[in-house]
Scaffold this active site. Structure first.
Site, mmCIF file in Angstrom:
data_model
loop_
_atom_site.group_PDB
_atom_site.id
_atom_site.type_symbol
_atom_site.label_atom_id
_atom_site.label_comp_id
_atom_site.label_asym_id
_atom_site.label_seq_id
_atom_site.Cartn_x
_atom_site.Cartn_y
_atom_site.Cartn_z
ATOM 1 N N LYS A 69 -5.724 4.094 -5.880
ATOM 2 C CA LYS A 69 -5.900 3.189 -4.743
ATOM 3 C C LYS A 69 -5.502 3.896 -3.447
ATOM 4 O O LYS A 69 -6.173 3.774 -2.419
ATOM 5 C CB LYS A 69 -5.064 1.924 -4.917
ATOM 6 C CG LYS A 69 -5.286 0.942 -3.763
ATOM 7 C CD LYS A 69 -4.514 -0.355 -3.899
ATOM 8 C CE LYS A 69 -4.841 -1.274 -2.727
ATOM 9 N NZ LYS A 69 -4.057 -2.532 -2.756
ATOM 10 N N ASN B 4 0.844 -1.197 0.000
ATOM 11 C CA ASN B 4 0.000 0.000 0.000
ATOM 12 C C ASN B 4 0.879 1.247 0.000
ATOM 13 O O ASN B 4 2.029 1.211 0.409
ATOM 14 C CB ASN B 4 -0.893 0.031 1.249
ATOM 15 C CG ASN B 4 -2.049 -0.943 1.149
ATOM 16 O OD1 ASN B 4 -2.582 -1.176 0.067
ATOM 17 N ND2 ASN B 4 -2.437 -1.528 2.267
ATOM 18 N N ASN C 196 -8.700 4.076 5.595
ATOM 19 C CA ASN C 196 -7.794 3.535 6.616
ATOM 20 C C ASN C 196 -7.665 4.385 7.872
ATOM 21 O O ASN C 196 -7.898 3.889 8.980
ATOM 22 C CB ASN C 196 -6.418 3.264 6.002
ATOM 23 C CG ASN C 196 -6.401 1.994 5.171
ATOM 24 O OD1 ASN C 196 -7.428 1.565 4.653
ATOM 25 N ND2 ASN C 196 -5.239 1.388 5.041
ATOM 26 N N GLU D 83 1.014 1.734 8.047
ATOM 27 C CA GLU D 83 1.553 2.352 6.829
ATOM 28 C C GLU D 83 1.155 3.828 6.742
ATOM 29 O O GLU D 83 1.106 4.411 5.656
ATOM 30 C CB GLU D 83 1.065 1.570 5.609
ATOM 31 C CG GLU D 83 1.666 0.171 5.542
ATOM 32 C CD GLU D 83 1.074 -0.699 4.447
ATOM 33 O OE1 GLU D 83 1.836 -1.161 3.588
ATOM 34 O OE2 GLU D 83 -0.154 -0.918 4.467
#
Length: 296
Positions: free
Chosen positions: A182, A101, A190, A264
């Site tokens: 994305k 990601n 997230n 992340e």
């Protein structure tokens, strides 16, 4: 037939391995030293229909890097470099496909492996890890590959066996577009789900409507400033669709934060902040700081 070596036995890496094996492809897992001497178990894949399938694969260890024909990297963004440093014996002809990601890692990998074909992968397949070597395929999606350097441009043929196994795989010479689109979805879902300790579908509840709208606007504007020509209504539609399709899932950032793991954050919301320029991004900034404060 190429052997696909999976580096990073997380949810998506295991689902990809299972789908490739179901099509008769050769698959191996690159394992760390702590797995040495252990029995290499079968992968238990729970298919979309809920059926359990045992998937056999070969174990590989870093000293066998010379045998790797095609490397699929599914580690977290912040783990990529460290994981690859142990594979210095990797042939310079072996393509490296990065499926992490966020953005900002490929340039560092290029420095580490300057001669290898470097390919970016973007996939929207749903995957959930339910135990050691037990994964659930939670949704079909698209998979895109594209070149990150000159050497990668002659590897478009890799999408054919991937398409047969995954249902969809295409080559794009503008893979950065797919990566950013994305990332834009991840930069909304997230951090919001992680900070509020909710599953994805709860973002559609009325209490999150305002913050969802504000954050979506921030992320959309940053991507537009970077040159993405997607219209705002299309971005909103895509975001809504992903939330609905993954309604019962917990985001990876939520899972990392709840289990005390590093997230992340730096490669997702951090990327938005780094590319905001003079545009104010107060919600993104607040979420970024909150996740850092909680140790993520």
């Amino acid at each position: 037939m190429t052997e696909w070596t999976i580096l990073g036995a997380g949810a998506l890496g295991c689902v990809m391995a299972g789908l490739l094996r179901q099509r008769g492809e050769r698959v191996s897992f690159m394992l760390s030293a702590r797995h040495r001497g252990h029995f290499h178990p079968s992968l238990d894949l729970i298919t979309l229909s809920g059926r359990h399938e045992l998937i056999q694969s070969q174990p590989r260890f870093p000293e066998q890097a010379r045998q790797v024909e095609c490397l699929l990297v599914f580690t977290k963004a912040y783990q990529v470099l460290e994981a690859l440093k142990g594979l210095q014996g990797l042939p310079t002809t072996t393509p490296i496909i990065l499926f992490h990601n966020g953005l900002g890692v490929a340039e560092q990998v290029q420095e580490l492996f300057p001669h290898n074909p470097l390919i970016a992968g973007v996939s929207s397949h749903g995957a959930m890890k339910e135990g050691d070597w037990l994964v659930r395929h939670t949704g079909k999606g698209e998979t895109w590959l594209g070149p990150q350097n000159e050497a990668a441009k002659s590897w478009a043929h890799l999408v054919k066996p991937l398409a047969a196994a995954l249902g969809h795989a295409e080559w794009s010479n503008d893979i950065t577009l797919h990566q950013r689109r994305k990332l834009a979805i991840n930069a909304v879902i997230n951090p919001l789900t992680a900070c509020n300790n909710i599953y994805n579908g709860q973002l559609l509840e009325p209490r999150y409507a305002d913050v969802l709208e504000q954050l979506s606007e921030e992320v959309f504007q940053v991507m537009a400033n970077l040159g993405d020509t997607e219209e705002q209504k299309d971005f909103r539609r895509r975001l809504q669709q992903v939330i609905e399709l993954t309604a019962t899932n917990y985001s990876s950032m939520h899972q990392d934060l709840i289990h005390g793991r590093k997230t992340e954050n730096e490669y997702i919301t951090g990327y938005i902040l780094a590319h905001a320029g003079t545009q104010p991004v107060p919600v993104s900034s607040q979420l970024y700081q909150e996740i850092k404060r909680r140790g993520g």
